[in-house]
Scaffold this motif. Sequence first.
Motif, PDB file in Angstrom:
ATOM      1  N   ASP A   3       0.833  -1.198   0.000  1.00  0.00           N
ATOM      2  CA  ASP A   3       0.000   0.000   0.000  1.00  0.00           C
ATOM      3  C   ASP A   3       0.871   1.251   0.000  1.00  0.00           C
ATOM      4  O   ASP A   3       1.979   1.260   0.541  1.00  0.00           O
ATOM      5  N   LYS A   4       0.331   2.310  -0.592  1.00  0.00           N
ATOM      6  CA  LYS A   4       0.959   3.629  -0.489  1.00  0.00           C
ATOM      7  C   LYS A   4       0.287   4.367   0.659  1.00  0.00           C
ATOM      8  O   LYS A   4      -0.919   4.272   0.851  1.00  0.00           O
ATOM      9  N   PHE A  17      -4.409   5.493   3.390  1.00  0.00           N
ATOM     10  CA  PHE A  17      -3.834   4.407   2.603  1.00  0.00           C
ATOM     11  C   PHE A  17      -4.617   4.285   1.294  1.00  0.00           C
ATOM     12  O   PHE A  17      -5.841   4.425   1.281  1.00  0.00           O
ATOM     13  N   ASN A  18      -3.909   3.995   0.210  1.00  0.00           N
ATOM     14  CA  ASN A  18      -4.562   3.985  -1.111  1.00  0.00           C
ATOM     15  C   ASN A  18      -5.296   2.683  -1.405  1.00  0.00           C
ATOM     16  O   ASN A  18      -5.802   2.489  -2.508  1.00  0.00           O
ATOM     17  N   SER A  19      -5.388   1.782  -0.421  1.00  0.00           N
ATOM     18  CA  SER A  19      -6.044   0.492  -0.650  1.00  0.00           C
ATOM     19  C   SER A  19      -7.559   0.547  -0.462  1.00  0.00           C
ATOM     20  O   SER A  19      -8.247  -0.445  -0.676  1.00  0.00           O
ATOM     21  N   ALA A  54     -10.821   5.769   3.865  1.00  0.00           N
ATOM     22  CA  ALA A  54      -9.565   5.078   4.142  1.00  0.00           C
ATOM     23  C   ALA A  54      -8.687   5.909   5.068  1.00  0.00           C
ATOM     24  O   ALA A  54      -7.527   5.586   5.289  1.00  0.00           O
ATOM     25  N   HIS A  55      -9.249   7.006   5.591  1.00  0.00           N
ATOM     26  CA  HIS A  55      -8.534   7.841   6.550  1.00  0.00           C
ATOM     27  C   HIS A  55      -8.711   7.284   7.962  1.00  0.00           C
ATOM     28  O   HIS A  55      -9.778   6.779   8.312  1.00  0.00           O
ATOM     29  N   VAL A  56      -7.669   7.405   8.761  1.00  0.00           N
ATOM     30  CA  VAL A  56      -7.743   7.112  10.192  1.00  0.00           C
ATOM     31  C   VAL A  56      -7.209   8.337  10.922  1.00  0.00           C
ATOM     32  O   VAL A  56      -6.103   8.811  10.638  1.00  0.00           O
ATOM     33  N   ALA A  79     -11.521   5.186   9.705  1.00  0.00           N
ATOM     34  CA  ALA A  79     -11.584   3.723   9.566  1.00  0.00           C
ATOM     35  C   ALA A  79     -10.907   3.034  10.743  1.00  0.00           C
ATOM     36  O   ALA A  79      -9.913   2.307  10.586  1.00  0.00           O
ATOM     37  N   ASP A  80     -11.434   3.252  11.924  1.00  0.00           N
ATOM     38  CA  ASP A  80     -10.903   2.632  13.134  1.00  0.00           C
ATOM     39  C   ASP A  80     -11.296   1.158  13.174  1.00  0.00           C
ATOM     40  O   ASP A  80     -12.179   0.708  12.436  1.00  0.00           O
ATOM     41  N   GLY A  81     -10.667   0.406  14.086  1.00  0.00           N
ATOM     42  CA  GLY A  81     -11.030  -0.989  14.266  1.00  0.00           C
ATOM     43  C   GLY A  81     -12.268  -1.146  15.136  1.00  0.00           C
ATOM     44  O   GLY A  81     -12.826  -0.176  15.647  1.00  0.00           O
TER      45      GLY A  81
END
Length: 234
Positions: free
Chosen positions: A80-81, A103-105, A118-120, A143-145
Amino acid sequence: MSTRSVKLGVIAITLLSMAMPFTAKAQDKVEASVGANLVSGYIWRGQDLGGVSIQPSASVSFRGFSLEAWGSVGFESKDDKEFDLTLGYSTGGFSVSVTDYWFNSGPGYFQYGARNTAHVFEGQIGYDFGPLAVNWYTNFAGADGLDKEGDRAYSSYLSLAAPFKLGGLDWTAEIGATPWATDFYGANGFAVCDVSLGVSKDIKITDSFSLPLFAKATWNPRSEGAYFVVGLSF
């Protein structure tokens, strides 16, 4: 009392206990820096996030405030980037910051939906006592767990780092743990997920130029993983 209330209470107590009075002289002019690390592997808080990577950074600071951009691009296409922005403030040994990891995934950069991002977003507070640096990190949005009940985990991480000198080199011993269950770190409860030992030295190229070389061994007791990484700073 609910699990979420306990978590938020622990976070609040930690923040208040570390926010002690202090005084320090901040710099009177804008300072900026740019650089990059070349690493043999990307290991973050005991987790394997990629192979050989180039990790650029740039920052600007003024009177204790700072804004830093940091990224990671793996040499392998499957890696991932990553692009992070951190806004922080520090004075004396005290520091506080907010970081936006991306992350770009996942969804595109400008997607900030509660369930489509995809931000945290992570908050940090810490104090460097000299012989020991203590830092607490908590994800508060993005995008937390999830915890065992499937609710937002407010995934948190506690780090203790102790620098020392040995054999003419600079070393750092560190231990990191997750205080409660979160699939963000793959933990079912309190878990030590990073025990590491790092060392660095300058490689002299000319009388006026040297390259910092660093190496770090990391063990993750939770996942039973072990990693050894070497890198150069430019």
